[in-house]
Every structure is written in structure tokens, then in C-alpha cells.
Design an enzyme around this catalytic site. Sequence first.
Site, PDB file in Angstrom:
ATOM      1  N   GLY A 234       3.143  -4.655   3.196  1.00  0.00           N
ATOM      2  CA  GLY A 234       2.906  -5.320   1.929  1.00  0.00           C
ATOM      3  C   GLY A 234       2.204  -4.393   0.958  1.00  0.00           C
ATOM      4  O   GLY A 234       1.464  -3.481   1.363  1.00  0.00           O
ATOM      5  N   ASP A 235       2.409  -4.613  -0.324  1.00  0.00           N
ATOM      6  CA  ASP A 235       1.659  -3.858  -1.324  1.00  0.00           C
ATOM      7  C   ASP A 235       0.255  -4.474  -1.431  1.00  0.00           C
ATOM      8  O   ASP A 235      -0.001  -5.593  -0.986  1.00  0.00           O
ATOM      9  CB  ASP A 235       2.368  -3.885  -2.672  1.00  0.00           C
ATOM     10  CG  ASP A 235       2.063  -2.652  -3.505  1.00  0.00           C
ATOM     11  OD1 ASP A 235       1.033  -1.996  -3.232  1.00  0.00           O
ATOM     12  OD2 ASP A 235       2.840  -2.340  -4.415  1.00  0.00           O
ATOM     13  N   ALA A 236      -0.642  -3.706  -2.024  1.00  0.00           N
ATOM     14  CA  ALA A 236      -2.057  -4.092  -2.023  1.00  0.00           C
ATOM     15  C   ALA A 236      -2.266  -5.428  -2.729  1.00  0.00           C
ATOM     16  O   ALA A 236      -1.996  -5.568  -3.925  1.00  0.00           O
ATOM     17  CB  ALA A 236      -2.889  -3.005  -2.692  1.00  0.00           C
ATOM     18  N   ALA A 238      -0.660  -8.107  -2.498  1.00  0.00           N
ATOM     19  CA  ALA A 238       0.539  -8.819  -2.930  1.00  0.00           C
ATOM     20  C   ALA A 238       0.764 -10.108  -2.152  1.00  0.00           C
ATOM     21  O   ALA A 238       1.311 -11.079  -2.701  1.00  0.00           O
ATOM     22  CB  ALA A 238       1.760  -7.911  -2.809  1.00  0.00           C
TER      23      ALA A 238
END
Length: 818
Positions: A234-236, A238
Amino acid sequence: MTDHPAPSPQAIVDDLLDRLTLPEKLGLLHQWQAPVPRLGLPSFRTGTEALHGVAWLGKATVFPQAVGLASSWNPELVRAVGAAVGDEVRAKHHADPERVGLNVWAPVVNPLRDPRWGRNEEGWSEDPWLTGRLATAYAQGLRGDHPQRLRTAPTVKHFLAYNNETDRATTSSDLSPRVLHEYELPAFRAPLAAGAAVAVMASYNLVNGVPAHLSPLIENELRRWTPEELLIVGDAGAVTNIAGVQGHLPDHVSGFAAALRAGIDSFTEDDADSAPTVARLTEALDRGLITGSDVDRAVRRILAVRVRLGDLDPPRDDPFAGVAPDAVDRPAHRDLAREAARQSIVLLRNDGLLPLTDAGLRVAVLGPLADAVHEDWYSGTLPYAVTAYQGLAERLSTVTTHPGTDRIALRVGGRYVGCPDSPDGGPLTVGADATGFDVFDWGRDVVALRAAGNGRHVGADEAGALANDRPGPGGWVVRETFRFHDGPDGTALLHHLATDRYVAVDADGRLRADAPTPGDATRFTVELLADGAAEAAALAAEADVAVVALGNHPMVNGRETEDRVDLALPTGQETLLRAVHAANPRTVLVVTSSYPYAVGWAERHLPAVLWSAHGGQEHGTALGDVLLGDAEPGGRLTQTWYADAAELPDLLDYDVIGSDATYLYHRGDPLYPFGHGLSYTRFEYAGLRLSVDEATAGEEVEVSVEVTNAGDRPGEEVVQLYTRQRRSRVKQPLRQLRDFARISLAPGQRQVVRLRLRTAELSWWDETRGRRVVEDATHTVLVGRSARDVRLVGTLAVRGDEAAGDGRAAVPASGRAR
């Protein structure tokens, strides 16, 4: 004694899964994975940044930005850069294994659909096929060539359809099936199918109304492209967005559970604190939103990558254990950085002024980037830097420089703003003595102020106090940029952008950015101490040649979290350029930028224009080599340079087909086309041959052409192959890159260049059938120096893979199906 064979990677993973407890497994689902000492499982973290060098971990070799590396059109060079970066990651990991992980977050493979995207510098090209080829090369370098073990674990990002920073967590990228399958997916597929990348990061945005972290495409597309276990990170922050700003689910437990079910294996949340993620997933288990098998599936993917990294092996079995600390910024990497910077420089215009072959020339190097090399958000810390001025001053006897910036003083009544001249700087206060401030215009009236006394920039601390103690604009929140708001009485307000506060003088005479409204702010009289454009023009008038170095600051007006609104050069930079040219017509414009600019005036009036991305530590050396003719300007553009932003669709319009976007569909005349780049010599093309005149879908056709260096000096050429389908049931690209070759030729040398045309790649996505099809059609074959500079044209008839007689009428490729 009988030697027992080493267990297979799958057996190792199976054994660990059997012995791990459920709480231990949950601890492995966070970016910062906790150790499990009883099983000999060390700590592990995902997310070492390695976009064009190792970032955020101190000094490391800084190569040109990714968009600059791409302009080399040289996959082998790009692969070598990836290998060097991978070695430096390993060296830093050996020195600090807990802080430096071997899962690297690179390359970015989002096609550069719109040059206003703030993260343009991170991508490779507006063409998905070229993006895929170059990103695959970089990822191959990062991963290494060992058959079982990975040097690092490359992660392509950001999946999917992510080209806007404006409201990036709440906007939906709406894609038709054709745009999805023909434009967005191919760049992701290439490095995964080649086995170069082993992980993918999901993006912040929504796709067709669904958060990307919940997209069914993760399972339905990504995981189909590789037989290996694919790690999805996952992106930070998100996953928190799913039930947060996106409002897609009612609570965070539901959001985290849905992400795990959708295929997110590693949660990048709450920095190094895994407790909130573990608590939410534990509650999701208790509520029946996820099962133990959901957890096991994700843990298996994580452990599979860790096994391939050798993370669970004794050091003696690690083929990369011998990477020494001196791998960071080693001499070979410096040489590679120099070569990469050389090959990335693009000659956009030249009427014969370049190269500058007279060693006795007097040269003035002018502009805000004349004597500066800037880092971007994903740069490493520069171990050293060679500026444009230094690169020429080392080679020529008479070189002068000036930033072209105005120098001002700020007066309040009868007193002046001053600050210490000491190296560390200090508070800005009002008193008797004035400090001169150099004003750097980075566009849209955004300026940075540099104190003349110590060369440090003015910034505001967390409390709003102003001091001249900063190296320049930088950080996640840029606290060194301002706007002047002119008043009717000749005074001006100073607006601090990061805090959205105005500058006021407090009771102690200190300047603070804490006034909430203009009425609370102090009005300053701006006194011009030196006219930067006039001073630069004076130096230009005394020189034989002026080199004007303009462009962007990578931390201002176009970066992560901030899109551009136009393509214009900063007003102050344009004024400087025109003043210098008026003083000396022999003016060369060097644009150093993260993205294209609309430099139409320069194209019409200047004898020479070059571009490079921010080139890293060897930028000035490479630029000097090219300007003086010791190296070819080897770069070619990988995205269109438009004459005006009016030619672009809305930033959030992802329908490249319907909006005539990118070089594939653009009908206008670009300022500089895709693939453009001039040489110091002249190339002639002849003898176009196709191995066959007709082919069946799935066959490969060889396209050969004779290229001759007809000039009097060695040269490098990028021979480019495009096709255009003449008639189709649907709208087709006006031109599409199919292959290319980079060659070097001595004067008079001729070479037969062989290019591959894969007829399967002539397919398009048929929405009615849910698959790619190749039509019975005639294709124009175009070979040349760019998408618009076509030198030779041929024809290929292709027998498609469709059932005959479906009754639908064909339309010209330039038209639309009714």
C-alpha cells in the site's frame, strides 16, 4: 554422511507459515515487520526509495532523474544504472539492516499522460511501450542476474491511472476498457512479465469510482502476469483513506479488511508503528471480515519475496554479501553518472552555433541554474555537485557567471530588514542595517529569498519565525517560498505559502509568518539594489557566447502533491532570457527541468536550445562535454513538448483516445515532437526493406534501413520505428512507436539497422469481445528520427486473428467509429 538437499523456497515458506502464530503473522503485514526471534526471522521493512539513486539515506550516487535517464533511449545504460543503485542499497543495508530494507520502491511506470503532472520527473515516457521497456531495464539492474537470489526487490508504482496530485486521494481516474488495456496496463505488465519487478504499489486515487487499493484488477490482471508470488504494498496512509477521506467504507476496520481481501499484502501506515494496523486487522478477524486464510495468503507472498532476497539465509549463502561499504559513490558509479547525464541531454534547436569548439571563447553562464545543482524529493544526498558554470570554467579560460536575480532590500518605515552574515544565519529583524536578498522566481509569482551575506535561504520555522538558515527550498512541507502582494501605495505584503500566513514584525522587531489576514501584516517597501537581468545582460554583452540556464526548482511548482497549472517559464526567467539575447544574439538556452516547458519564444529567436532533466552530481561535467563538442547530445524526448497548455485536455481527463492526448492521438503541431533530438552531425536514411509484404497476426517482421553519417564528426542516432493502421472499426493512433535502435557512427560510416515489428502488438482491445484483436488491415510503416520527422515509409498488410464477416464497417484510422 549423507548431504541433504537444501529445502526449496516454497518449503521454507510453508514451514514458517506452519510455525508462525496468528499474532506473529499479523505483525508481518505492516511495512515495518517485527522480528520473530524464536524462528530466526529477523526484522524487515519495505520501502527503500531508489528512483534514480538511493534516497533519504545520506550520501549516495545521484543519477539523472528518471525522465532524464529515459531520454537516453538506452536500455543497457538504464540497466547499468539500476545495478549501481542496487549495489548501493545493498551496501547501506549491510551497514544498517534494520533501517535499510531490500524492498525498493522503484521504478515508477505511470505513463506520462500529461506534462503538468507534479511527479512528471519520476516517470519515463508518455508512451506505455517505451515506459515498459526502460522501466524493465532499470528493474532488471535493481534485481540483479542471480538465478535464485535478488539483489533488491523492485516495486513498480503506482497502480493504477495515477497522473494528478490535485486531490489525488479523492479523484477518480475514469477509464474505458480500451484506455485501460491499451494505455494504462501495458507499462505495468512489461517489468512483471519479464521477471524484473517482484512487487507493485497501489495508488492513492480511485479508478472508475473504486479505491485503487480495492481494485479487482490487482487479482484479475497483476497476478496473472507472473508465475511468482507477487507482493502488493500500500502507499503511505492510503488504506486509512478508504474509510477516511474517500468515505468508501464505514470504518477503518472495514477498510483494512477490504484491502487485505483485495490483495494488499503490506500496509504502509503510521510510519514505523505497526500497532494500529495489527489492531484493526485483529478486530477484522473477530468481526469475521477476514479469515486466517486471507492472512496466510498475504504472509506467504511477503515471505516468498524475503526468501528470494536471501533474508532468511546465513550470510555465507548470500551472493550479495560481498558488496562493500565503498560501493556507495564509488569511482565507477561516478563515471556512470557522468555518462548517463551526457546521454540524457537533448539538443532541441541548433542553427550551427553549437558545439563551441573555440577554446578561446569568452562565455557567460547566466541564470538561476547556472551555478546550482538541485536535489528533488526522491534524490539522495549529493556527495558532490558540478554545476553548469563549473563544467565550463574547468575547460575554458574566460567564464563569468551571474544568477540573473534581482537583489532587494526590505524597508519598514525608516528601518531595514537584516539578518546575520554568519554561516548558520539567524533571525530576520528590523534595524538600522539592511541585508540584500536575492529573489529567485520559480514561477506563478512564487519566490525564494537568499540572503546575500551568507548565501542561505530564508525560511519559517514551526512557530513562524523567519531566519536565513536554509540551504534552499526542500522538505515534504516547503517552508522557504513566498509571494509578494503589491499594494496601491507602493508597498508590498510578504505571504508565506506553507502556512498561508503573512509576515509581520513583532514587538521585539522579529519577522514572523503568523499574521492571518493582510490587515494584520506588515507592509514592506521593496528597494531594488541590483537589477539581475541588467547585470546578466552586461556580462553577456562582454562575452562571445551567453549560456542561459533556466528551469524549475524540483521542490517548487510541480512535485509530489503539487501539479502545474500551465507550461510557461517563470516570468522573471523569461525576462532574463530576452534581456540576455538582446545584449548578445549568440545565446544558448539550457533548460534544466523535471518536465516540458512551452519555450516558443526561444525556439523562434535563439540559435540553440538544449534540455536535460536535473542531472545529478555530474550534470555540469556532462553539459560542458556536450556544449564544447566532446560528446554528442545523445538524448531524445520521451514526451511531447506542447506549444501551449491550451492543447492539453483537462488534467483529470484520462481518456487519451477521446481527448486526442499524447503523441499517439495529438493532431496539432507540437513545439517539439515525441522522439525529437538533434545531432551535431547529419544522418541519411535509405533502403527501407521489410522481410515480408504480408504477415499473419503473431508473426514478427524485420524492418531494415540503411543509416549513414553524412557529416564530418562522429554521431549517435536513435532510429525509430512507428506504424499507423490505415483503416479500422475504431479510432486508432495516428502513429505508435514499435521499436528503436541507438547507434554510433563515424563520419561516412553506413550501417544497416534492423528493427522488429511484432504483429501481435498491432492489436487493440475489442470491448465487445473482451480481448485484444488484430484486424485485417494495411499498416503504414514509418522510420525516422522522431514521431514527426519520418524519413522512410513502407507498407505492411496484416491478416488478422478475427473471424471474417462480422458485418461491422471499417473507418479510417484518423476517424471515429459511428
